[in-house]
Design an enzyme around this catalytic site. Structure first.
Site, PDB file in Angstrom:
ATOM      1  CG  HIS A  21      -1.215   3.074   4.913  1.00  0.00           C
ATOM      2  ND1 HIS A  21      -1.271   1.774   4.466  1.00  0.00           N
ATOM      3  CD2 HIS A  21      -0.424   3.039   6.019  1.00  0.00           C
ATOM      4  CE1 HIS A  21      -0.544   0.996   5.248  1.00  0.00           C
ATOM      5  NE2 HIS A  21      -0.026   1.736   6.213  1.00  0.00           N
TER       6      HIS A  21
ATOM      7  CB  CYS B  89      -0.927   0.023   1.214  1.00  0.00           C
ATOM      8  SG  CYS B  89      -2.033  -1.393   1.334  1.00  0.00           S
TER       9      CYS B  89
ATOM     10  CG  HIS C 298      -1.193  -3.657  -3.588  1.00  0.00           C
ATOM     11  ND1 HIS C 298      -1.903  -4.703  -3.051  1.00  0.00           N
ATOM     12  CD2 HIS C 298      -1.047  -2.761  -2.580  1.00  0.00           C
ATOM     13  CE1 HIS C 298      -2.159  -4.473  -1.790  1.00  0.00           C
ATOM     14  NE2 HIS C 298      -1.660  -3.287  -1.478  1.00  0.00           N
TER      15      HIS C 298
END
Length: 545
Positions: free
Chosen positions: A104, A43, A311
């Site tokens: 994130h 991530c 992803h």
């Protein structure tokens, strides 16, 4: 942008059993890219590359240890303040810029309120969502991605305290002057206290990371997951409605489909693929609501819509016979693998009625990094000239004005290690893929590293290939049949040309501070808390849908 979604989980990419009518409608009305590649298979680095148009290694969003993403909010690592995101450029061009959902990419540097890595410090003028990421720990999910790492860090503190206590005790017993019994007792008590509190603190810290924030204010800690989806959807619709009379950029970063697969009751048990399928179908429903809002406000024909995943799906997200991660179709590997297609090949769908042709499909190699120059130029901004930008403008390819993408080479990193590279020669139709390193699957013969969160990037469980593995993706997209000098006359020529491209790339790199090494260690004073740490508890009632 979905989270951990496999390319094989969507109807328009070949899934015939999970229902994704709204995402499929986007593809029918727009352009679908079949070889859309993320710049990382986990991530944090992938999202950094998406926002900046640069390989993560250029911005330091890599590591040389096992911390491959930001592990906690209470760390000082994050997307550097000197990086330029497409949001920052478009904000300067007069766009309203919003991020709803997952960030994130860091939060603080020196104290719990400096917000140096916050979305509002990187070009977004509105943020509502999770500064961190949905993790298995948020619901005490059995598939914990960070509990072991936290316990390991606390264990090291315990060992240090115990060593100090032991040293002081030995010194006192050998009559070493200057060591009072009080100091020995305090050191011993500290070691025992850390030992007893380690599990308790671990639970508190991981739950403290599962919170919602509106701009700079924590509004819900810990999150009440039964209402999170409706809150995020309400926020996305509200942003569109507030800004419908001006140019806007809205980045909706779904919390779906990351474990613990929080799914509303009316979607649970409705798919043919268990809780994971339920979660995908709920996300598609959210996509439909956002598209309907654009329709209702008369904005569909003037809005470019893009759908992707950060992803590939996680094959390791498995408990017994239950699979809680995505399916990557025919592609080998999964999340966390730097080179295999299953971890980096993602959906890429663009819709803009009247500007982009409906139903167009392109097999050209493209990258999430390409969104950076594409949206900047569409928004009237200038792509930065003071740094290397790895993304390429997609508009000519999407419109059909160009038959080839701007990428002759794409590189595939795992942390700071180059695992693979692909080459699409300007003069030929074949697509080559070279693997320099790849994880050793556990158990042998499997397609993933079961028993771990993700496969490692280096070390004894990673094979270094000499000579490198060579595949022809145009004929073998599943990477099932490595070529040899005996089976491929161009074997040596291809390896030499890719080697030269890799050398040129490495010469363009400049040293930067790695954000995911020492800066990724939990620090209590950086932990966001709307109460008195570790008792973080708040619930703003005006955030209810």
């Amino acid at each position: 942008m979905a989270d951990d979604l496999g390319i094989g989980d969507i109807g328009c990419y070949g899934n015939g059993t999970i229902r994704t009518p709204n995402i499929d409608r986007l593809a029918k009305d727009g352009v679908m890219l079949t070889q859309h590649i993320s710049a990382a298979s986990v991530c944090t680095p992938s999202r950094a590359a998406f926002l900046t148009g640069r390989y993560p290694i250029r911005s330091g969003m890599v590591s040389s240890n096992d911390y491959r993403v930001l592990m906690w909010t209470g760390v000082s690592g994050g997307i550097p303040t000197n990086e330029t995101t497409f949001a920052k450029v478009l904000k300067n061009e007069g766009y309203a810029t919003g991020l709803i959902g997952k960030w994130h990419l860091g939060l603080n540097c020196d104290h719990s309120g400096d917000h140096c890595h916050h979305p509002l410090n990187h070009g977004f003028d509105h943020f509502y969502g999770m500064p961190f990421s949905m993790m298995g720990d948020c619901l005490q999910w059995e598939l914990s991605e960070k509990r072991l790492a936290l316990e390991g860090q606390l264990r090291s503190y315990i060992q240090i305290a115990a060593l100090v206590a032991l040293t002081l005790t030995v010194g006192k017993l050998t009559r070493l002057k200057g060591i009072p019994w009080t100091l020995v007792i305090l050191a011993t008590a500290a070691a025992l206290l850390l030992f007893v509190a380690s599990h308790f603190m671990g639970v508190l810290i991981v739950h403290a990371d599962c919170f919602l924030m509106r701009n700079h204010t924590v509004t819900e800690q810990p999150m009440r997951f039964q209402r999170t989806t409706s809150l995020l959807l309400k926020e996305a619709r509200g942003f569109i409605q507030r800004n419908k009379h001006r140019p806007f950029l809205l980045f909706v970063a779904f919390l779906h489909t990351h474990v613990p697969l929080v799914t509303a009751k009316n979607f649970r048990g409705k798919s043919l693929h268990g809780l994971y399928g339920d979660n995908v179908e709920e996300m598609d429903w959210m996509v439909g609501h956002i598209l309907n809002t654009l329709d209702k406000e008369g904005l569909s024909n003037s809005t470019l819509v893009y759908f992707t995943s950060d992803h590939g799906g996680s094959l390791e997200s498995q408990l017994g016979d239950n699979q809680y991660g995505g399916w990557n179709g025919i592609y080998k590997g999964s999340k966390g693998m730097g080179g295999w297609e299953g971890g980096i090949r993602v959906p890429g769908i663009f819709r803009w009625p009247g500007v982009l042709p409906a139903g167009r499909v392109s097999d050209e190699p493209t990258s999430l990094m390409d969104v950076f120059p594409t949206v900047i130029q569409l928004g009237g901004g200038q792509v930065p000239q003071d740094r290397v930008i790895d993304g390429r403008d997609l508009l000519p390819l999407l419109q059909g004005a160009a038959q080839r993408s701007g990428h002759e080479f794409l590189l595939h990193y795992c942390q700071g290690f180059l695992h693979a590279a692909r080459w699409h020669p300007r003069t030929g139709g074949r697509l080559w893929k070279v693997h320099y390193m790849s994880p050793i699957f556990q158990p042998e013969g499997a397609g993933a590293c079961y028993g771990r969160a993700v496969c490692p990037c280096s070390g004894e469980n990673v094979a270094e290939h000499d000579p490198p593995l060579l595949f022809d993706l145009s004929r073998d997209p599943s990477e099932a049949h490595p070529l040899t000098p005996d089976t491929e006359p161009l074997f040596s020529q291809v390896l030499e040309r890719v080697k030269l491209a890799v050398q040129e790339h490495r010469e363009s790199l400049t040293p930067v501070v790695p954000q995911l090494d020492s800066l990724n260690v939990w620090r209590p004073w950086l932990q966001p808390c709307c109460g008195s740490f570790p008792f973080c508890w708040c619930n703003w009632k005006d955030d209810r849908p």
